[in-house]
Design a protein around this motif. Sequence first.
Motif, short mmCIF file in Angstrom:
data_model
loop_
_atom_site.label_atom_id
_atom_site.label_comp_id
_atom_site.label_asym_id
_atom_site.label_seq_id
_atom_site.Cartn_x
_atom_site.Cartn_y
_atom_site.Cartn_z
N HIS A 109 1.15 -1.54 0.23
CA HIS A 109 0.01 0.00 0.09
C HIS A 109 0.77 1.10 0.16
O HIS A 109 0.40 2.56 -0.61
CB HIS A 109 -1.06 -0.28 0.94
CG HIS A 109 -0.17 -0.18 2.55
ND1 HIS A 109 0.16 -1.38 2.57
CD2 HIS A 109 0.00 1.10 3.37
CE1 HIS A 109 0.65 -1.34 3.83
NE2 HIS A 109 0.89 0.54 4.52
N GLU A 110 2.37 1.49 0.87
CA GLU A 110 2.91 2.78 0.44
C GLU A 110 3.23 2.51 -0.38
O GLU A 110 3.48 3.93 -1.18
CB GLU A 110 4.26 2.59 1.40
CG GLU A 110 3.59 2.48 3.05
CD GLU A 110 4.39 2.61 4.12
OE1 GLU A 110 5.49 2.52 3.81
OE2 GLU A 110 4.74 1.78 5.34
N LEU A 111 3.78 2.16 -1.11
CA LEU A 111 4.60 1.84 -2.58
C LEU A 111 3.47 2.66 -4.17
O LEU A 111 3.98 3.06 -4.61
CB LEU A 111 5.51 0.50 -2.83
CG LEU A 111 6.22 0.87 -3.88
CD1 LEU A 111 6.88 1.95 -3.86
CD2 LEU A 111 6.71 -0.77 -4.57
N VAL A 112 2.28 1.73 -3.54
CA VAL A 112 1.51 2.09 -4.86
C VAL A 112 1.05 3.38 -4.63
O VAL A 112 0.56 4.09 -5.34
CB VAL A 112 -0.12 1.69 -4.02
CG1 VAL A 112 -1.63 1.85 -5.00
CG2 VAL A 112 0.17 -0.26 -4.13
N GLN A 113 0.87 3.99 -3.54
CA GLN A 113 0.53 5.36 -2.73
C GLN A 113 1.76 6.60 -3.43
O GLN A 113 1.64 7.95 -3.87
CB GLN A 113 0.19 5.95 -1.68
CG GLN A 113 -1.39 5.36 -1.60
CD GLN A 113 -1.16 5.59 0.12
OE1 GLN A 113 -0.62 5.72 1.12
NE2 GLN A 113 -2.44 4.61 0.89
N ASP A 114 3.30 5.88 -4.36
CA ASP A 114 4.03 6.21 -4.03
C ASP A 114 3.93 7.35 -6.24
O ASP A 114 3.93 6.66 -6.99
CB ASP A 114 5.35 5.77 -4.25
CG ASP A 114 6.23 6.57 -4.29
OD1 ASP A 114 6.83 7.49 -5.53
OD2 ASP A 114 7.39 6.31 -3.69
N LYS A 115 3.97 8.06 -6.04
CA LYS A 115 3.79 8.71 -7.60
C LYS A 115 5.10 8.38 -8.42
O LYS A 115 4.77 8.58 -9.26
CB LYS A 115 3.55 10.49 -7.74
CG LYS A 115 4.64 11.07 -7.05
CD LYS A 115 4.33 12.45 -7.12
CE LYS A 115 5.50 13.14 -6.40
NZ LYS A 115 7.13 13.92 -7.73
N ASN A 116 6.26 7.66 -7.51
CA ASN A 116 7.24 7.86 -8.61
C ASN A 116 7.18 5.98 -8.94
O ASN A 116 7.87 6.05 -9.28
CB ASN A 116 8.28 8.07 -8.33
CG ASN A 116 8.93 10.21 -8.31
OD1 ASN A 116 8.16 9.76 -9.26
ND2 ASN A 116 8.66 9.96 -7.71
N ALA A 117 6.96 5.45 -8.13
CA ALA A 117 6.34 4.04 -8.21
C ALA A 117 4.49 3.67 -9.20
O ALA A 117 3.96 4.04 -8.96
CB ALA A 117 6.16 3.20 -6.97
N PHE A 118 4.91 2.52 -9.91
CA PHE A 118 3.58 1.80 -10.48
C PHE A 118 3.81 -0.03 -10.09
O PHE A 118 4.99 -0.39 -10.07
CB PHE A 118 3.55 2.16 -11.98
CG PHE A 118 2.83 1.56 -12.80
CD1 PHE A 118 1.48 2.01 -13.32
CD2 PHE A 118 2.84 0.09 -14.02
CE1 PHE A 118 0.70 1.88 -14.09
CE2 PHE A 118 1.29 -0.11 -14.01
CZ PHE A 118 0.87 0.20 -14.54
N ILE A 119 3.07 -0.62 -10.25
CA ILE A 119 2.39 -1.59 -9.66
C ILE A 119 1.41 -2.20 -10.44
O ILE A 119 0.23 -1.75 -10.91
CB ILE A 119 2.03 -2.09 -8.12
CG1 ILE A 119 2.97 -2.04 -6.99
CG2 ILE A 119 2.33 -3.42 -8.32
CD1 ILE A 119 2.99 -1.68 -5.66
N ARG A 120 1.51 -3.43 -11.00
CA ARG A 120 0.77 -4.09 -12.37
C ARG A 120 0.62 -5.26 -11.37
O ARG A 120 1.59 -6.54 -11.63
CB ARG A 120 0.98 -4.29 -13.57
CG ARG A 120 0.36 -4.89 -14.42
CD ARG A 120 -0.48 -4.13 -14.23
NE ARG A 120 -1.60 -4.67 -15.68
CZ ARG A 120 -2.89 -3.56 -16.71
NH1 ARG A 120 -3.01 -2.46 -15.77
NH2 ARG A 120 -3.61 -4.83 -17.29
N PRO A 121 -0.13 -5.98 -10.73
CA PRO A 121 -0.11 -7.64 -10.52
C PRO A 121 -0.73 -8.13 -11.94
O PRO A 121 -2.08 -7.72 -12.35
CB PRO A 121 -1.49 -7.68 -8.95
CG PRO A 121 -2.15 -6.47 -9.66
CD PRO A 121 -1.34 -5.07 -10.06
N SER A 122 -1.04 -9.12 -12.25
CA SER A 122 -1.31 -9.87 -13.68
C SER A 122 -1.57 -11.77 -13.00
O SER A 122 -0.09 -11.90 -12.56
CB SER A 122 -0.29 -9.80 -14.58
OG SER A 122 -0.14 -8.18 -14.74
N PRO A 123 -2.43 -11.94 -13.25
CA PRO A 123 -2.74 -13.05 -13.24
C PRO A 123 -1.49 -13.79 -14.46
O PRO A 123 -1.57 -13.64 -15.48
CB PRO A 123 -4.13 -13.13 -13.70
CG PRO A 123 -4.62 -12.48 -14.53
CD PRO A 123 -3.83 -11.28 -14.43
N SER A 124 -1.66 -15.24 -13.80
CA SER A 124 -0.16 -16.37 -14.60
C SER A 124 -1.08 -17.25 -15.49
O SER A 124 -0.28 -17.13 -16.49
CB SER A 124 0.89 -16.66 -13.44
OG SER A 124 0.02 -17.75 -12.44
#
Length: 330
Positions: A109-124
Motif C-alpha cells: 500500500h505504501e508503494l502504491v501511493q508513491d507517484k514514482n512507482a507503478f505496480i501491475r499485478p497480473s494473473p499468471s
Amino acid sequence: MNPQYHAEALVRGIFSKDIAALSKAITMVESTKQQHQEIANIIIEKCLFKKSETIRIGITGVPGVGKSTFIARVGKLLTSKGNRVAVLTVDPSSNLTKGSILADKTRMHELVQDKNAFIRPSPSGDSLGGVARKTRESIILLEAAGYNIIIIETVGVGQSETAVHSMVDFFLLLKLSGAGDELQGIKRGIMEMADTIAINKADGANTNSAKQAEIAFRRALHLFPPKDNGWVPQVTSCSALENTGLEELWSIIESYTLKTKDSGHFAAKRQEQNKSWLKQHIESSLKMDFYHNPLVKEKLEALEKKVVNGSSSPFAVAQQLLQAYKEMKA
C-alpha cells in the motif's frame, strides 16, 4: 475502432507518463482478443524505439519468504533516490476458475501511493511456469513510460524462475533462515541462476541463524563454476520489516550493473533476451493459431474422447491433428 488511431493515442499517453494510458496499453497487450492484439502490436513497435537506461530485476523465493514486503521497502528506497520504479507481480491463477488473488497491491500500500512507482499485478493464467503472458511486452511499455527500474516478482513455484531469468538483467533469490529453507535452497538450477542471494527476515531471534545461512550459501556457491560475465554471486542478509540491509543490497546491484556494462555482458544479455522473446512469441503464436484453427476445433473433441476411453494414444491423436493442420496450411 481504428487500431492505428487508438494505438497512437495510447503511445502519446505512455510517452507523457500518463498512468491511465499505460494501464490501458498493458491491458491491450495482455488481452487475447484479435482487435486488442492489433492495437498492442502497434504500441509495442513504437515503444521499442524509445530507448532509455534501465535495469530489469527478477526476484524469486518460496511463498512466505516475504517478497511483497521486501519489494515494497526496496521500491520506496529506490524512489527516494530519484528513480521511477515499476513492479510486475505475477499472481497464481486458479486452474478451475481462472481467477487470481491479485493481492500484492494491498500488501504494497505504501508503494502504491508513491507517484514514482507503478505496480501491475497480473494473473499468471496458463502461461509457462506461472509467468504472466506478455510480461516482456509490458516491460517495453513501462520503460517507454520512463520507469528506469523494472522489478518482476515470480510466484516462486515451478519453472517461473527460468522464465523470469530469461527476461531480466539481475536475478535475486530471497531465502529464509531457521526454517530449513537454507538447506532446501541448495539446488543446482536456482543457485546457478542467482546473481545474489539475500537472507530475508534477518531480525530478532532470526539474526544469528541468518548469519549461519549466509555462511552455508557462500560455501555452496563455491561448488558452482564461475559465471560467463565474470560476476561472483554475492550473499547478504536483510530485514524488509526493519528496513535493514537494503542499502547494502542495492549497492551490490549497482556494482553488478557497472561491472557487466563495462565488460559488455549487460548489452549481450539484452540481445539474448530479445532472441528469447522472438522464439517465445513464435511458439505462442503457433499454439494460438493451431487451437483456433476451425479444422482442429472440429476434430479435437472427438479425438479427445478416443484418448480418454483408451481407444487411441495421445501421441497418435496429436500426430493426426498436426498432420491435418499442416495439410490445411499447405
